[in-house]
Design a protein around this motif. Sequence first.
Motif, PDB file in Angstrom:
ATOM      1  N   ILE A  51      44.217  42.317  45.729  1.00 26.38           N
ATOM      2  CA  ILE A  51      43.824  41.007  45.216  1.00 26.38           C
ATOM      3  C   ILE A  51      44.535  39.917  46.012  1.00 26.38           C
ATOM      4  O   ILE A  51      45.765  39.915  46.111  1.00 26.38           O
ATOM      5  N   GLN A  86      42.708  34.663  43.807  1.00 30.30           N
ATOM      6  CA  GLN A  86      41.286  34.598  44.155  1.00 30.30           C
ATOM      7  C   GLN A  86      40.473  35.613  43.345  1.00 30.30           C
ATOM      8  O   GLN A  86      40.949  36.703  43.046  1.00 30.30           O
ATOM      9  N   ALA A  87      39.251  35.228  43.032  1.00 27.56           N
ATOM     10  CA  ALA A  87      38.253  36.124  42.442  1.00 27.56           C
ATOM     11  C   ALA A  87      38.737  36.802  41.158  1.00 27.56           C
ATOM     12  O   ALA A  87      38.465  37.981  40.937  1.00 27.56           O
ATOM     13  N   ASP A  89      37.574  36.581  38.369  1.00 28.66           N
ATOM     14  CA  ASP A  89      36.408  37.077  37.633  1.00 28.66           C
ATOM     15  C   ASP A  89      36.017  38.495  38.034  1.00 28.66           C
ATOM     16  O   ASP A  89      35.375  39.193  37.268  1.00 28.66           O
ATOM     17  N   HIS A  90      36.413  38.933  39.218  1.00 26.45           N
ATOM     18  CA  HIS A  90      36.100  40.301  39.653  1.00 26.45           C
ATOM     19  C   HIS A  90      37.041  41.326  39.026  1.00 26.45           C
ATOM     20  O   HIS A  90      36.725  42.513  39.006  1.00 26.45           O
ATOM     21  N   TRP A  91      38.185  40.869  38.557  1.00 26.73           N
ATOM     22  CA  TRP A  91      39.224  41.768  38.092  1.00 26.73           C
ATOM     23  C   TRP A  91      39.494  41.669  36.596  1.00 26.73           C
ATOM     24  O   TRP A  91      40.157  42.544  36.030  1.00 26.73           O
ATOM     25  N   ALA A  96      35.717  36.457  33.645  1.00 25.51           N
ATOM     26  CA  ALA A  96      34.380  36.415  34.255  1.00 25.51           C
ATOM     27  C   ALA A  96      33.383  35.691  33.356  1.00 25.51           C
ATOM     28  O   ALA A  96      32.438  35.064  33.844  1.00 25.51           O
TER      29      ALA A  96
END
Length: 106
Positions: A51, A86-87, A89-91, A96
């Motif tokens: 991540i 970062q991101a 929402d992916h984790w 999300a």
Amino acid sequence: MYQLNLVELSVSDFLNNYWQKVPLLIKNGFKNFADPLSADELAGLAQDEEIESRIVSCEGQQWDMQTGPFDDFSQLGEKNWTLLVQAVDHWHPMAARLIDPFRFIP
């Protein structure tokens, strides 16, 4: 779960008059908002090698940026820094869900 409140603006007004044109502050856009992840959970994500994360800090007039993963936050103190992950929402599935109310944006 989350519903965006544009106050007195319709989605059409927002898209036609504000989106990518002028800044707009929407106070209380989410009524009774509860953050879906804690500071500890965010710090935990920043410890993962997969991540992307960074810490931006400022001492006096000197800005600094470090890239993760991070194992220890104790040397940072209580102010003058921020953790960016970062991101998320992916984790984090609950984080999300924050994207859903904005799906009307092109």
